[in-house]
Design a protein around this motif. Structure first.
Motif, PDB file in Angstrom:
ATOM      1  N   ASN A 385     -46.577  75.589  41.145  1.00 32.57           N
ATOM      2  CA  ASN A 385     -46.496  74.518  41.269  1.00 32.57           C
ATOM      3  C   ASN A 385     -47.450  73.726  42.326  1.00 32.57           C
ATOM      4  O   ASN A 385     -47.364  72.799  43.087  1.00 32.57           O
ATOM      5  CB  ASN A 385     -45.184  73.801  41.741  1.00 32.57           C
ATOM      6  N   PHE A 394     -46.472  68.341  40.541  1.00 32.64           N
ATOM      7  CA  PHE A 394     -45.684  68.668  39.124  1.00 32.64           C
ATOM      8  C   PHE A 394     -44.464  68.125  39.109  1.00 32.64           C
ATOM      9  O   PHE A 394     -43.611  68.290  40.077  1.00 32.64           O
ATOM     10  CB  PHE A 394     -45.766  70.164  38.723  1.00 32.64           C
ATOM     11  N   CYS A 440     -50.332  66.227  35.363  1.00 28.85           N
ATOM     12  CA  CYS A 440     -49.306  66.231  36.321  1.00 28.85           C
ATOM     13  C   CYS A 440     -48.124  65.402  36.011  1.00 28.85           C
ATOM     14  O   CYS A 440     -46.968  66.193  36.225  1.00 28.85           O
ATOM     15  CB  CYS A 440     -49.854  65.997  37.749  1.00 28.85           C
TER      16      CYS A 440
END
Length: 468
Positions: A385, A394, A440
């Protein structure tokens, strides 16, 4: 004892000494040195030094004031002595001034095309006594399984909607229209009608009602002609499509980082303000009714359980995600039903469609799953992440049932995480040669299973669809 004989060197030495003494005696050097020494001693005796004491300063009758600046005295600056031309006026508080869609428009497309499209869908929905949902046999959101292998990304479902990095994305909750609304870091709000005809242009309409990143977008399924947006500049705006105005509903000096609504209450908006404060804004009164200090840092997401709307989940940059019962929140010291701890900031915490699971996404490279009747079970899996400063963080979102989650992949893909088994794991990755950036933020279409919108840092929107 016989006297010692002198060496030649010693004899010459003695002769030199004798000759020098005779020379000094003839010049009378010794007597002159004695006279000079005596005269110098007499002069020292005649000269007597006296220490002059300084004159005493007379104290003035009026005390001397030492000049000190107002800053060193800890006082506020006196603007009366400063020329008006040099005085910088203080920034006035946000005024509740509406902005018309025409003034906020930043594109060449006409507002009327967008307005007529949204209002036509609203009229179709209002024509059904049940709001258009009963004939589909559904509630606010479709639940169903999908075939992951059937999901694909077509070139016509890709568009650059806004100029900056997208932080918020939301589908219009209508099965009769494929329209996405996004908000970027420059305060732009973009609308993309995916099914627009050629005569309507590219279907993209952009506006700038804010001056800072757009942190949230809300479109209630029973009132789609009103769209709420929140922003880091401390504003909540209400776009009335019929009046074509971005109204300023609420303002604060603190940033607003998140926003949400209960599925059964379209009049109350819950938003995270400042460092961990949760507030409720009532549209009917135009004021905030309640507020709680729930976290030590900013609240990143707010979500409600679809089966029990009194159950709320929040996550924060303080490294925690919490589940709350709104009926039991005390004003002084709120206590959570469940606390999930991560090592770094938690950027999302969302309930599954059934409300029995809670998924968290954290910067500590983990995705968490909370389950159980009382949310007592926790499971963590590793996931990259680390998006850095140039990408939006994220946020894992649920699909159309409790089986799958979707989260961004740093290799320009979408990871699909299965929760159907005891071991939560990545079972598939949605990839396409048309993907030119890292997705994202995501939003699944509430009424069309298999339709997933993903956004990037370059303002692009990718819409995955299912052929099944």
């Amino acid at each position: 004892m016989a006297p010692q004989r002198l060496t030649e060197y010693e004899r010459k030495r003695l002769e030199n000494i004798k000759r020098n003494d005779e020379l000094l005696a003839s010049l009378k050097i010794h007597s002159k040195l004695a006279d000079l020494s005596a005269s110098a001693k007499r002069q020292r005796l005649q000269i007597k030094s006296y220490r002059v004491s300084p004159e005493k300063k007379v104290k003035p009758e009026t005390p001397i004031v030492i000049r000190r600046s107002l800053r060193t005295q800890g006082k506020e600056p006196d603007s009366a002595t400063i020329p008006k031309s040099l005085v910088i006026p203080k920034k006035p508080p946000h005024e509740l001034v509406p902005i018309s869609m025409a003034d906020a428009n930043t594109c060449s497309e006409s507002d009327q095309v967008l307005v007529e499209k949204i209002l036509s869908v609203c009229r179709m929905k209002d024509g059904d006594s049940d709001g258009g949902y009963a004939k589909k046999g559904i509630g606010l959101r479709v639940r169903g399984s999908i075939d992951l292998e059937s999901m694909e990304l077509a070139p016509e479902n890709i568009a650059r909607v806004v100029a900056g990095r997208i932080l918020s994305v939301k589908f219009f909750p209508s099965a009769d229209m494929r329209m996405v609304v996004v908000g970027d870091k420059f305060g732009n709000v973009g609308f993309w009608n995916v099914d627009s005809e050629n005569e309507d242009g590219d279907g993209i309409h952009t506006y700038q009602p804010h001056s800072a990143p757009v942190s949230g977008i809300l479109i209630h399924p029973f009132c789609m002609n009103k769209i709420i947006t929140s922003c880091y500049d401390g504003l909540i705006r209400l776009l009335d499509i019929e009046k074509e105005i971005f109204g300023l509903a609420y303002s604060t000096d603190d940033s607003i980082f998140s926003m949400s609504q209960r599925p059964d209450d379209m009049n109350s908006t819950y938003f995270g303000e400042g460092n961990g404060v949760l507030c409720i804004w009532d549209e009917r009164s135009g004021k905030t009714s309640l507020s709680w200090n729930l976290h030590e840092s900013r609240i990143n997401t707010i979500d409600f359980n679809s089966e029990n709307t009194n159950t709320m989940a929040t996550c924060s940059s303080d490294g925690t995600a919490c589940i709350w019962d709104l009926r039991k929140l005390s004003k002084r010291k709120p206590e959570s039903l469940k606390l999930v701890a991560h090592k770094r900031a938690v950027h999302s915490a969302f309930f599954s469609p059934s409300g029995s699971l809670l998924a968290t996404t954290s910067l500590d490279d983990t995705i968490g799953l909370v389950s159980g009747e009382n949310y007592e079970d926790e499971l963590m899996i590793n996931h990259n992440n680390r998006t850095g400063r140039w990408l939006s963080t994220f946020r894992g979102v649920w699909g159309w049932d409790d089986s799958y989650m979707f989260v961004g992949n740093m290799k320009r893909g979408v990871d699909v995480i299965s929760t159907a088994t005891e071991e939560m794991r990545v079972v598939s990755t949605l990839e396409s040669p048309h993907m030119s950036a890292i997705p994202c933020r995501f939003d699944p279409h509430p009424l069309n299973p298999g339709m997933l919108a993903g956004t990037t840092a370059g303002g692009q929107v990718y819409i995955w669809t299912s052929s099944s």
